[in-house]
Design an enzyme around this catalytic site. Structure first.
Site, PDB file in Angstrom:
ATOM      1  N   SER A 127     -57.413  19.712  93.992  1.00  0.00           N
ATOM      2  CA  SER A 127     -58.345  20.836  94.131  1.00  0.00           C
ATOM      3  C   SER A 127     -58.665  21.207  95.573  1.00  0.00           C
ATOM      4  CB  SER A 127     -59.639  20.523  93.382  1.00  0.00           C
ATOM      5  OG  SER A 127     -60.273  19.404  93.957  1.00  0.00           O
ATOM      6  N   HIS A 178     -57.602  20.987  86.990  1.00  0.00           N
ATOM      7  CA  HIS A 178     -57.361  22.273  87.659  1.00  0.00           C
ATOM      8  C   HIS A 178     -56.039  22.933  87.268  1.00  0.00           C
ATOM      9  CE1 HIS A 178     -60.840  22.036  90.339  1.00  0.00           C
ATOM     10  NE2 HIS A 178     -60.638  20.732  90.270  1.00  0.00           N
ATOM     11  N   LYS A 207     -63.660  24.350  83.513  1.00  0.00           N
ATOM     12  CA  LYS A 207     -63.076  25.155  84.594  1.00  0.00           C
ATOM     13  C   LYS A 207     -62.402  26.389  83.994  1.00  0.00           C
ATOM     14  CE  LYS A 207     -62.762  20.969  87.364  1.00  0.00           C
ATOM     15  NZ  LYS A 207     -64.043  21.042  88.039  1.00  0.00           N
TER      16      LYS A 207
HETATM   17  N1  PMP Z   1     -61.163  15.613  87.317  1.00  0.00           N
HETATM   18  C1  PMP Z   1     -60.886  16.451  88.329  1.00  0.00           C
HETATM   19  C2  PMP Z   1     -59.538  16.389  88.971  1.00  0.00           C
HETATM   20  C3  PMP Z   1     -61.846  17.373  88.768  1.00  0.00           C
HETATM   21  O1  PMP Z   1     -61.596  18.203  89.783  1.00  0.00           O
HETATM   22  C4  PMP Z   1     -63.101  17.413  88.109  1.00  0.00           C
HETATM   23  C5  PMP Z   1     -64.187  18.404  88.492  1.00  0.00           C
HETATM   24  N2  PMP Z   1     -64.455  18.575  89.796  1.00  0.00           N
HETATM   25  C6  PMP Z   1     -63.334  16.515  87.082  1.00  0.00           C
HETATM   26  C7  PMP Z   1     -62.349  15.643  86.696  1.00  0.00           C
HETATM   27  C8  PMP Z   1     -64.649  16.507  86.368  1.00  0.00           C
HETATM   28  O2  PMP Z   1     -64.672  17.522  85.421  1.00  0.00           O
HETATM   29  P1  PMP Z   1     -66.061  18.034  84.808  1.00  0.00           P
HETATM   30  O3  PMP Z   1     -66.648  18.967  85.801  1.00  0.00           O
HETATM   31  O4  PMP Z   1     -65.674  18.662  83.527  1.00  0.00           O
HETATM   32  O5  PMP Z   1     -66.896  16.815  84.611  1.00  0.00           O
END
Ligand code: PMP
Length: 389
Positions: A179, A207, A237
């Site tokens: 990300s 992502h 997302k």
């Molecule tokens: N895994 C990754 C790679 C993420 O980027 C994120 C969110 N930033 C998450 C897990 C967590 O997801 P959530 O916001 O649904 O808890």
């Protein structure tokens, strides 16, 4: 008093993250402190957070089931709508089964610990998400970091781990799309190494889902659905709601239903959430229109910023970093963009390595060309003013 010193220190150094709430929906234009801004910081990639079909599905389910699911999944919090969602997600990810959790974060808390333990090892990309790092810690397995997307390093560490004879199960974990830079994991090579050294494969596609593989994600993008044991997705997302899921073989999902601690000990997602997510998957499988629009917008913004002379790094997806380098300049740049009408968050050390501070842009399918043109013009103005371009 307890914590006051730590808080004062953070505030004195200007490192305490002040949160300014968004007044209204988190769409392509947001309002903060009464000011309208072009929003380039949400993960709402497809604009589904405000989708009318999903809102309607959520309201309908809320009227039928109520606002809460009433219990954890293993007592009597499993509603038929949760099962429908899980069947939908398995179909969407081309796997035998899926299990929903309350967040993507919880998926990693649940799944890693449920299958890995003392005497096992986990090979983890150094840029993997915080929830993977925490999940590895919880598992008590030996965590071995490999250099970011460095397949030689992964191979060397997999070989060492296997040949040491110290470990029972060995897993390799990677984000599907990273990300901070928008780059995609080298899944074909990871799978090859996994086959050579008998590794369990785990892809966190928070992502990549909705973005790659015509929406089905990174694993589908590479045509490797039958080679990856764990596919983690988030419903927060591209799907635009809240929650997460693990997709994989039936026996893996059955195991998580009895060993995934957040499934056992934390209340199930709301029925309205489940209904909205089902509708999101319907929308994504009916047409690639939103997916295509996201890529069109991502490519448009990238081209505009690159032509102005910004360093947009190695992004292969709509996530578009503008790498500034110096931490203070990055923060000043983000603040000035904000003054001029663009909301794009600065990301600095320790989230990214020192000297690689960046402003990260997340264009969505909901942005119009006019919004993106305006954002690019503001980038030009502020970039010139601060001597970045
Ligand atoms: N895994 C990754 C790679 C993420 O980027 C994120 C969110 N930033 C998450 C897990 C967590 O997801 P959530 O916001 O649904 O808890």
């Amino acid at each position: 008093m307890f914590l006051n010193e730590g808080l004062k220190d953070l505030r004195d150094k200007g490192l305490y993250n002040v949160i300014n709430p968004v007044e209204g929906a988190n769409g392509p234009i947001i309002s903060i402190d009464g000011k309208e801004l072009i929003n380039l910081s949400a993960n709402n990639y497809l604009g589904l957070a405000t989708n009318s079909r999903m809102k309607e599905a959520c309201i309908k389910a809320t009227e039928k089931y109520g606002v809460g699911s009433g219990a954890v999944r293993t007592i009597n919090g499993t509603l038929d709508i949760h099962i429908k969602l899980e069947e939908k997600l398995a179909e969407f990810k081309h796997t035998e089964a899926a299990i929903a959790f309350q967040s993507g974060f919880n998926c990693n808390m649940a799944a890693i610990q449920a299958v890995m333990g003392k005497g096992d090892a986990i090979l983890s990309d150094e840029l993997n998400h915080a929830s993977i790092i925490d999940g590895c810690r919880l598992s008590k397995a030996k965590a071995i970091r490999f250099n970011h997307s460095d397949m030689e390093d992964l191979r060397k560490k997999a070989k060492e781990a296997r040949e040491s004879g110290e470990y029972n199960n060995i897993m390799v974990i990677t984000d599907g799309v990273f990300s901070m830079d928008g780059d995609v994991c080298k899944l074909p090579e990871i799978v090859e190494i996994a086959e050579e050294f008998d590794l369990i494969t785990y892809v966190d596609d928070a992502h990549g889902s909705g973005v790659l593989g015509k929406g089905a994600g990174t694993v589908k993008h590479f045509g490797l659905s039958d080679k990856v044991d764990f596919q983690i997705g988030t419903l927060s997302k591209a799907i635009g709601v809240i929650g997460g899921y693990v997709a994989g073989k039936r026996n893996l999902i059955d195991w998580l239903m009895v060993r995934g601690r957040p499934f056992l000990f934390s209340t199930a997602i709301t029925p309205g959430t489940a209904a909205a997510c089902i509708e999101a998957v319907n929308i994504l499988t009916e047409s690639t229109e939103l997916h295509d629009k996201l890529w069109e917008n991502g490519n448009y913004l990238k081209k505009g910023l690159k032509e102005l002379g910004f360093d947009i790094g190695a992004s292969e997806t709509p996530i578009t970093p503008c790498i500034i380098g110096d931490e203070k300049l990055t923060q000043d740049f983000s603040r000035r963009l904000n003054d001029e009408g663009v909301y794009a968050k600065s990301i600095v050390f320790p989230t990214v390595p020192k000297g690689t501070g960046r402003v990260r842009n997340m264009p969505s399918a909901a942005h119009t060309k006019e919004m993106l043109d305006k954002a690019i013009a503001i980038y030009e103005k502020v970039g010139k003013e601060l001597g970045i371009i």
